[in-house]
Scaffold this motif. Structure first.
Motif, PDB file in Angstrom:
ATOM      1  N   PRO A 213       0.843  -1.481   0.026  1.00  0.00           N
ATOM      2  CA  PRO A 213       0.027   0.131   0.053  1.00  0.00           C
ATOM      3  C   PRO A 213       0.935   1.203  -0.024  1.00  0.00           C
ATOM      4  CG  PRO A 213       0.284  -1.035   2.452  1.00  0.00           C
ATOM      5  CD  PRO A 213       0.776  -1.851   1.337  1.00  0.00           C
ATOM      6  N   ARG A 214       0.309   2.366  -0.353  1.00  0.00           N
ATOM      7  CA  ARG A 214       1.087   3.654  -0.330  1.00  0.00           C
ATOM      8  C   ARG A 214       0.724   4.216   0.918  1.00  0.00           C
ATOM      9  NH1 ARG A 214      -0.531   6.900  -5.962  1.00  0.00           N
ATOM     10  NH2 ARG A 214       0.490   5.205  -7.354  1.00  0.00           N
ATOM     11  N   THR A 215       1.485   3.478   1.915  1.00  0.00           N
ATOM     12  CA  THR A 215       1.467   4.207   3.134  1.00  0.00           C
ATOM     13  C   THR A 215       3.102   4.223   3.726  1.00  0.00           C
ATOM     14  OG1 THR A 215       1.546   1.714   3.847  1.00  0.00           O
ATOM     15  CG2 THR A 215      -0.628   3.279   4.114  1.00  0.00           C
ATOM     16  N   PRO A 216       3.395   5.139   4.416  1.00  0.00           N
ATOM     17  CA  PRO A 216       4.962   5.324   4.596  1.00  0.00           C
ATOM     18  C   PRO A 216       5.532   4.488   5.647  1.00  0.00           C
ATOM     19  CG  PRO A 216       3.618   6.842   5.904  1.00  0.00           C
ATOM     20  CD  PRO A 216       2.865   6.114   5.061  1.00  0.00           C
ATOM     21  N   PHE A 217       4.897   3.733   6.597  1.00  0.00           N
ATOM     22  CA  PHE A 217       5.449   3.039   7.591  1.00  0.00           C
ATOM     23  C   PHE A 217       4.621   1.757   7.944  1.00  0.00           C
ATOM     24  CE2 PHE A 217       6.376   7.296   8.602  1.00  0.00           C
ATOM     25  CZ  PHE A 217       7.841   7.350   8.549  1.00  0.00           C
ATOM     26  N   CYS A 218       5.297   0.592   8.291  1.00  0.00           N
ATOM     27  CA  CYS A 218       4.546  -0.624   8.666  1.00  0.00           C
ATOM     28  C   CYS A 218       3.822  -1.110   7.450  1.00  0.00           C
ATOM     29  CB  CYS A 218       3.917  -0.614   9.640  1.00  0.00           C
ATOM     30  SG  CYS A 218       4.651  -0.320  11.351  1.00  0.00           S
ATOM     31  N   GLU A 219       4.127  -0.863   5.991  1.00  0.00           N
ATOM     32  CA  GLU A 219       3.488  -1.339   4.948  1.00  0.00           C
ATOM     33  C   GLU A 219       3.684  -3.064   4.850  1.00  0.00           C
ATOM     34  OE1 GLU A 219       7.609  -1.181   4.007  1.00  0.00           O
ATOM     35  OE2 GLU A 219       6.346   0.562   4.850  1.00  0.00           O
ATOM     36  N   ASP A 220       4.923  -3.478   5.454  1.00  0.00           N
ATOM     37  CA  ASP A 220       5.445  -4.656   5.334  1.00  0.00           C
ATOM     38  C   ASP A 220       4.257  -5.653   6.160  1.00  0.00           C
ATOM     39  OD1 ASP A 220       5.952  -3.611   7.764  1.00  0.00           O
ATOM     40  OD2 ASP A 220       7.983  -4.574   7.731  1.00  0.00           O
ATOM     41  N   VAL A 221       3.768  -5.076   7.342  1.00  0.00           N
ATOM     42  CA  VAL A 221       2.942  -5.770   7.892  1.00  0.00           C
ATOM     43  C   VAL A 221       1.462  -5.918   7.386  1.00  0.00           C
ATOM     44  CG1 VAL A 221       1.761  -5.950  10.433  1.00  0.00           C
ATOM     45  CG2 VAL A 221       4.348  -5.224  10.235  1.00  0.00           C
ATOM     46  N   ALA A 222       0.977  -4.797   6.988  1.00  0.00           N
ATOM     47  CA  ALA A 222       0.005  -4.558   6.340  1.00  0.00           C
ATOM     48  C   ALA A 222      -0.378  -5.350   4.985  1.00  0.00           C
ATOM     49  CB  ALA A 222      -0.222  -3.034   5.880  1.00  0.00           C
ATOM     50  N   THR A 223       0.901  -5.566   4.293  1.00  0.00           N
ATOM     51  CA  THR A 223       0.963  -6.439   3.238  1.00  0.00           C
ATOM     52  C   THR A 223       0.634  -7.923   3.540  1.00  0.00           C
ATOM     53  OG1 THR A 223       1.944  -4.816   1.913  1.00  0.00           O
ATOM     54  CG2 THR A 223       2.041  -6.888   0.738  1.00  0.00           C
ATOM     55  N   LEU A 224       1.585  -8.297   4.616  1.00  0.00           N
ATOM     56  CA  LEU A 224       1.660  -9.673   4.957  1.00  0.00           C
ATOM     57  C   LEU A 224       0.171 -10.205   5.426  1.00  0.00           C
ATOM     58  CD1 LEU A 224       3.042 -12.092   5.851  1.00  0.00           C
ATOM     59  CD2 LEU A 224       3.652 -11.495   8.140  1.00  0.00           C
ATOM     60  N   PHE A 225      -0.492  -9.301   6.142  1.00  0.00           N
ATOM     61  CA  PHE A 225      -1.887  -9.564   6.684  1.00  0.00           C
ATOM     62  C   PHE A 225      -2.633 -10.039   4.992  1.00  0.00           C
ATOM     63  CE2 PHE A 225      -1.736  -6.848  10.457  1.00  0.00           C
ATOM     64  CZ  PHE A 225      -1.456  -7.874  11.299  1.00  0.00           C
ATOM     65  N   TYR A 227      -1.522 -10.903   2.226  1.00  0.00           N
ATOM     66  CA  TYR A 227      -1.056 -12.224   1.582  1.00  0.00           C
ATOM     67  C   TYR A 227      -1.652 -13.427   2.495  1.00  0.00           C
ATOM     68  CZ  TYR A 227       3.199 -10.010  -0.324  1.00  0.00           C
ATOM     69  OH  TYR A 227       3.969  -8.978  -1.048  1.00  0.00           O
ATOM     70  N   LEU A 228      -1.706 -13.487   3.711  1.00  0.00           N
ATOM     71  CA  LEU A 228      -2.284 -14.421   4.244  1.00  0.00           C
ATOM     72  C   LEU A 228      -4.006 -14.599   4.481  1.00  0.00           C
ATOM     73  CD1 LEU A 228      -0.043 -14.756   7.361  1.00  0.00           C
ATOM     74  CD2 LEU A 228       0.169 -15.723   5.371  1.00  0.00           C
ATOM     75  N   GLY A 229      -4.482 -13.395   4.318  1.00  0.00           N
ATOM     76  CA  GLY A 229      -5.800 -13.178   4.082  1.00  0.00           C
ATOM     77  C   GLY A 229      -6.510 -13.841   2.977  1.00  0.00           C
ATOM     78  N   SER A 230      -5.493 -13.952   2.030  1.00  0.00           N
ATOM     79  CA  SER A 230      -6.046 -14.230   0.582  1.00  0.00           C
ATOM     80  C   SER A 230      -6.141 -15.845   0.665  1.00  0.00           C
ATOM     81  CB  SER A 230      -4.992 -14.061  -0.479  1.00  0.00           C
ATOM     82  OG  SER A 230      -3.814 -14.673  -0.418  1.00  0.00           O
ATOM     83  N   GLY A 231      -5.562 -16.588   1.734  1.00  0.00           N
ATOM     84  CA  GLY A 231      -5.477 -17.995   1.694  1.00  0.00           C
ATOM     85  C   GLY A 231      -4.313 -18.547   1.373  1.00  0.00           C
ATOM     86  N   ALA A 232      -3.325 -17.743   1.063  1.00  0.00           N
ATOM     87  CA  ALA A 232      -1.956 -18.338   0.811  1.00  0.00           C
ATOM     88  C   ALA A 232      -1.456 -19.335   1.598  1.00  0.00           C
ATOM     89  CB  ALA A 232      -0.928 -17.323   0.642  1.00  0.00           C
ATOM     90  N   GLY A 275      -4.436  -2.983   6.925  1.00  0.00           N
ATOM     91  CA  GLY A 275      -3.925  -4.183   6.257  1.00  0.00           C
ATOM     92  C   GLY A 275      -4.680  -5.263   6.829  1.00  0.00           C
ATOM     93  N   LEU A 276      -4.827  -5.384   8.021  1.00  0.00           N
ATOM     94  CA  LEU A 276      -5.707  -6.543   8.790  1.00  0.00           C
ATOM     95  C   LEU A 276      -7.091  -6.458   8.340  1.00  0.00           C
ATOM     96  CD1 LEU A 276      -5.941  -8.918  10.513  1.00  0.00           C
ATOM     97  CD2 LEU A 276      -6.069  -7.363  12.695  1.00  0.00           C
ATOM     98  N   GLU A 277      -7.874  -5.481   8.222  1.00  0.00           N
ATOM     99  CA  GLU A 277      -9.136  -5.147   7.965  1.00  0.00           C
ATOM    100  C   GLU A 277      -9.325  -5.706   6.545  1.00  0.00           C
ATOM    101  OE1 GLU A 277     -10.290  -1.090   9.141  1.00  0.00           O
ATOM    102  OE2 GLU A 277     -11.270  -1.980  10.821  1.00  0.00           O
ATOM    103  N   ALA A 278      -8.459  -5.366   5.616  1.00  0.00           N
ATOM    104  CA  ALA A 278      -8.680  -5.883   4.280  1.00  0.00           C
ATOM    105  C   ALA A 278      -8.459  -7.269   4.309  1.00  0.00           C
ATOM    106  CB  ALA A 278      -7.479  -5.173   3.303  1.00  0.00           C
ATOM    107  N   ALA A 279      -7.576  -7.865   4.854  1.00  0.00           N
ATOM    108  CA  ALA A 279      -7.357  -9.239   5.002  1.00  0.00           C
ATOM    109  C   ALA A 279      -8.654 -10.040   5.430  1.00  0.00           C
ATOM    110  CB  ALA A 279      -6.337  -9.697   5.736  1.00  0.00           C
ATOM    111  N   LEU A 280      -9.294  -9.517   6.497  1.00  0.00           N
ATOM    112  CA  LEU A 280     -10.478  -9.931   6.978  1.00  0.00           C
ATOM    113  C   LEU A 280     -11.581  -9.944   6.224  1.00  0.00           C
ATOM    114  CD1 LEU A 280     -10.244  -8.418  10.689  1.00  0.00           C
ATOM    115  CD2 LEU A 280      -9.608 -10.829  10.050  1.00  0.00           C
TER     116      LEU A 280
END
Length: 357
Positions: A213-225, A227-232, A275-280
């Protein structure tokens, strides 16, 4: 894309389209000798790979320092044909820089990605272990590595010397590995250790489907959520521990860029939650969870992040996250918060007392 080549390489040239593993690296150059030396060490760790099937996609995040392009060209010459240097049109942070590198690797047909920040070190067996893990399991989408903490001089940290949040990440590595699907729950409530970018390895298709995402910090955690929320399907890859650099002097670059500790943690709470809300939402849409379970997971995440930022010196922010948790799902909050946490919000000190009120 503009691959830069040079004169010699210990492992021989490897065209980008022939590589099995594409390393994705954002880089911001302020001209400091320390930052440039760390980048050289990181690239040296790639040149030392026992498996030659790699290519590095390095994105210069619109660095302001003079001479950055020449310096990167010189570094690329140490591994001819193995490094593609990209330049972001504007300074938008590590996430957007990674997206450019991911797109370049995808265009080259590279099937696997390994994230590596510009001051961390790849284990010599990383490419070999990553390739073997994904070849052994065609359904595997994401593989994570253990990490070892090193300082700016490459010396190991003792766990008790680390900040409390980093001590927690270190201890989490002793938990049973996460293997299989639907582990967005565990990541949300107990597994910060999976979110170190330099420990992430994944299929390129997953990264393309879920850009940073276009966010300046903790974009890694948001993206990991996401990835996993997709059922990976995920698994731990053993035998290739990443050396994760934590300076003893100067502190975190992300914290420095955010302005201060309080602002960094505030942005952390906002960006990770998004990121978590998008994953949920994706998990619910797939039928992997219902709305009640999604609320429960979000509540437990808010309790965890509240504890994390409190331990990191932001108790008021921690209390605000606890209040958010209670608002999201009161029953789950009562089940998973401590009496002290409930008391800090003026809630009954015990579960039984609250239920009987």
């Amino acid at each position: 894309m503009n691959p830069l080549t040079g004169s010699s390489s210990a492992s021989g040239p490897e065209p980008a389209h022939a590589a099995s593993v594409g390393f994705v690296m954002p880089y911001y150059d302020d001209g400091s000798p320390r930052r440039r030396a760390a980048l050289r060490n990181t690239i040296d760790s790639l040149r030392a790979q026992t498996d030659p099937g790699w290519h590095l996609y390095l994105t210069d995040d619109a660095s302001p320092a003079p001479g950055t392009a020449a310096m990167l060209a010189d570094l690329a010459s140490t591994a001819p044909g193995r490094i593609t240097v990209l330049r972001a049109p504007a300074n938008r942070g590590a996430g957007e820089a990674r997206n450019l590198a991911i797109a370049a690797a995808h265009a080259d047909g590279v099937p696997l990605l390994a994230y590596l920040d510009a001051d961390d070190l790849a284990h010599p067996e990383r490419v070999a272990r990553v390739r073997a893990a994904f070849e052994a399991d065609p359904e595997l989408d994401f593989g994570y590595l253990d990490i070892a903490f090193i300082d700016e001089d490459g010396q190991a940290w003792q766990e008790h010397e680390l900040l409390p949040t980093l001590q927690g990440i270190s201890r989490q590595q002793n938990l049973p590995p996460l293997r299989g699907r639907e582990h967005w729950k565990a990541q949300a409530v107990e597994r910060d250790c999976l979110a170190i970018p330099s420990a992430m390895n994944l299929r390129t298709a997953l990264a393309v489907a879920h850009p940073f995402p276009r966010t300046p910090f903790c974009e890694d955690v948001a993206t990991l959520f996401r990835y996993l929320g997709s059922g990976a399907k995920i698994d731990r890859i053993d035998g290739a521990t990443t050396s994760y650099r934590v300076p003893r002097r100067g502190g975190s670059a992300s914290r420095e860029q955010s302005g201060d500790l309080g602002e960094f943690n505030r942005l952390r709470c906002v960006n990770e939650r998004a990121g978590l809300e998008a994953a949920l939402q994706e998990a619910v849409a797939r039928g992997a969870a219902d709305a009640e379970e999604a609320r429960s997971v979000l509540c437990r995440y808010l309790i965890r992040i509240g504890r994390t930022v409190t331990a990191d010196g932001c108790p008021e922010l921690g209390r605000s996250q606890l209040a958010e948790a209670r608002a999201v799902d009161g029953r789950t909050f009562l089940e998973h918060s401590t009496p002290e946490e409930r008391a800090s919000l003026g809630v009954a000190a015990s579960l039984s007392a609250e239920e009987g009120a």
